[in-house]
Design a protein around this motif. Sequence first.
Motif, short mmCIF file in Angstrom:
data_model
loop_
_atom_site.label_atom_id
_atom_site.label_comp_id
_atom_site.label_asym_id
_atom_site.label_seq_id
_atom_site.Cartn_x
_atom_site.Cartn_y
_atom_site.Cartn_z
N ASN A 99 1.02 -1.38 0.12
CA ASN A 99 0.05 0.07 -0.20
C ASN A 99 0.88 1.15 -0.24
OD1 ASN A 99 -1.65 1.88 0.61
ND2 ASN A 99 -2.92 0.79 2.11
N LYS A 100 1.11 1.60 -1.28
CA LYS A 100 2.19 2.96 -1.49
C LYS A 100 1.47 4.08 -0.66
CE LYS A 100 -0.31 1.89 -5.07
NZ LYS A 100 -0.37 0.87 -5.83
N GLU A 101 0.04 4.20 -0.92
CA GLU A 101 -0.42 5.48 -0.45
C GLU A 101 -0.33 5.69 1.10
OE1 GLU A 101 -4.90 5.94 -1.25
OE2 GLU A 101 -4.84 7.65 0.26
N ASN A 154 4.60 3.46 -12.86
CA ASN A 154 3.10 3.28 -12.76
C ASN A 154 2.90 2.27 -14.13
OD1 ASN A 154 0.20 4.34 -13.85
ND2 ASN A 154 0.39 4.08 -11.54
N GLY A 155 2.43 1.26 -13.62
CA GLY A 155 2.04 0.17 -14.95
C GLY A 155 0.85 0.48 -15.68
N THR A 156 -0.17 1.25 -15.07
CA THR A 156 -1.29 1.35 -15.95
C THR A 156 -1.00 2.63 -16.76
OG1 THR A 156 -2.52 0.75 -13.98
CG2 THR A 156 -3.72 2.50 -15.41
N THR A 157 -0.18 3.60 -16.64
CA THR A 157 0.14 4.83 -17.55
C THR A 157 0.94 4.40 -18.56
OG1 THR A 157 1.52 5.69 -15.88
CG2 THR A 157 -0.59 6.62 -16.23
N GLY A 182 -6.58 -5.71 -13.91
CA GLY A 182 -5.98 -5.66 -12.39
C GLY A 182 -4.77 -4.67 -12.25
N TYR A 183 -4.40 -3.85 -13.18
CA TYR A 183 -3.36 -2.98 -12.95
C TYR A 183 -3.62 -1.64 -12.20
CZ TYR A 183 -1.45 -5.80 -16.77
OH TYR A 183 -1.00 -7.03 -17.41
N ALA A 184 -4.77 -0.90 -12.71
CA ALA A 184 -5.38 0.16 -12.11
C ALA A 184 -5.62 0.25 -10.78
CB ALA A 184 -6.24 0.96 -13.07
N GLU A 185 -5.41 1.66 -10.23
CA GLU A 185 -6.15 1.76 -8.85
C GLU A 185 -7.43 1.79 -8.90
OE1 GLU A 185 -3.77 2.45 -6.07
OE2 GLU A 185 -2.67 1.52 -7.74
N ALA A 186 -8.25 1.62 -7.72
CA ALA A 186 -9.62 1.73 -7.73
C ALA A 186 -10.35 2.98 -8.40
CB ALA A 186 -10.11 1.61 -6.10
N ALA A 190 -5.63 8.31 -9.97
CA ALA A 190 -4.51 8.20 -9.18
C ALA A 190 -3.42 7.78 -9.93
CB ALA A 190 -4.52 7.46 -7.83
N ASP A 191 -3.69 7.16 -11.01
CA ASP A 191 -2.52 6.62 -11.85
C ASP A 191 -2.57 7.80 -13.16
OD1 ASP A 191 -2.22 3.56 -11.13
OD2 ASP A 191 -4.39 3.64 -11.61
N ILE A 192 -3.65 8.15 -13.72
CA ILE A 192 -3.64 8.71 -14.83
C ILE A 192 -2.68 10.41 -14.53
CG2 ILE A 192 -4.96 9.88 -16.63
CD1 ILE A 192 -4.94 6.98 -16.47
N ARG A 199 3.57 9.04 -4.79
CA ARG A 199 3.75 8.20 -3.92
C ARG A 199 4.98 7.57 -3.84
NH1 ARG A 199 -2.51 7.22 -4.36
NH2 ARG A 199 -3.22 9.04 -3.32
N LYS A 200 5.11 6.82 -5.08
CA LYS A 200 6.33 5.92 -5.02
C LYS A 200 7.75 6.63 -5.10
CE LYS A 200 3.47 2.33 -7.55
NZ LYS A 200 2.84 1.92 -8.80
N ILE A 201 7.84 7.59 -5.71
CA ILE A 201 9.01 8.26 -5.65
C ILE A 201 9.38 8.86 -4.45
CG2 ILE A 201 8.30 10.73 -6.58
CD1 ILE A 201 11.55 8.82 -7.78
N1 HSE Z 1 -1.76 1.06 -10.10
C1 HSE Z 1 -0.59 1.02 -10.01
C2 HSE Z 1 0.04 0.78 -11.33
C3 HSE Z 1 -0.45 -0.50 -9.34
O1 HSE Z 1 -0.58 0.83 -12.36
O2 HSE Z 1 1.41 0.85 -11.45
C4 HSE Z 1 0.80 -1.00 -8.77
O3 HSE Z 1 1.31 -0.11 -7.87
#
Ligand code: HSE
Length: 376
Positions: A99-101, A154-157, A182-186, A190-192, A199-201
């Motif tokens: 949970n990075k948030e 970010n995998g989604t973007t 199953g990549y995107a956040e709820a 937050a991804d886009i 949060r990750k950096i």
């Molecule tokens: N939504 C995030 C991503 C999941 O696309 O990278 C992994 O942290």
Amino acid sequence: MANFAIMGFGTVGSGVAEVLRMNGASIAEKLGERLTLKYILDVRDLSASPYASLVVKDFALLESDPELDVVVESIGGAKVAYEFTRRALLAGKHVVTSNKELVAAHGRELLEIARDKNVNYLFEASVGGGIPVLRPLFQCLAGNQIQEIAGILNGTTNYILTRMVEGGVPFDEALREAQEKGYAEANPAADIEGLDAGRKICILSDLAWGGEVRPEAISVRGISGLSLEDVDVARTLGCRIKLLGRALRLEDGRTAAYVAPHLVPESSPLSGVDGVFNAVMIRGNAVGDVMLYGRGAGDLPTASAVMGDVLDALAHREKRRSLGWSRDAVLADLESELPMRWYIRGEGPARITGAMTAREARALAGQAAALLPVLE
Ligand code: HSE
């Protein structure tokens, strides 16, 4: 025998159960004892799940079970997850999370509680999904002064950008695909909009330099304003457009951190990172550049990192791992202190400038349609 629980049985939580099902025998061999999934805490109706007999709804059961060693928090968000993580640590349980948030917002406090209770709070899966990146940073590269970190986080973007560029798939459809996988956040905003990468950096920066960088304190720009025209023009300039999180250590000890789409020259290995893959480049003053690459999202890749932390927590039962950050980072002013080259597309042909600050680049670009930093 070691026991663990999973809180939140969504993409990551169910992936962790699946990794144990797939690899239980080899995990037990490495651990020297059997690892048992004792509880799944989830408020939803999971009566049709093969794990139904493990499902509980009352957190107090986990908190008060003296035989429960580790809790995996895969609830997400920073409300219930925060409360349960605090309580689990205070109850003397090791906690592992993706949970990075929560880590970016409350990691400093949670790590302090973990230290006081002599338990581990581990979060390898919070950055880069299945890629081992935090442990290499704080352990294998500990002999270096870290100078810079730049990553596709970010995998989604990255999946959306790749599908749009390679497959001509419209933005909305590419996003839907990323959600289905199953990549995107709820909330995929937050991804886009770059918040997830932000949060990750921050977590990478906290661990690299020991000073806390708060996500709300850094400049974050996502991919929603990107034009496909720029993606095409970038190619003609020998570059690819990638959403990067970047953090640098200035000579006076201050930190610069931000998220923005960049032009990445094709000579950089980051330019070839496509689809759901993430990559993190770490520059150390002894090692030079190191790049870590792999799947940045998805159930099993993320669960792989979570399970690694569960085993590590159990291996450090007696003497906890020492990691954390204990002071505020001093941030540099990005607008005036970080010279970079810039891509400008306005009237006339698109071009790449010499090194200048963001403020100078903005003044030069005027009403230009696009202004993006170029990764060196
Ligand atoms: N939504 C995030 C991503 C999941 O696309 O990278 C992994 O942290």
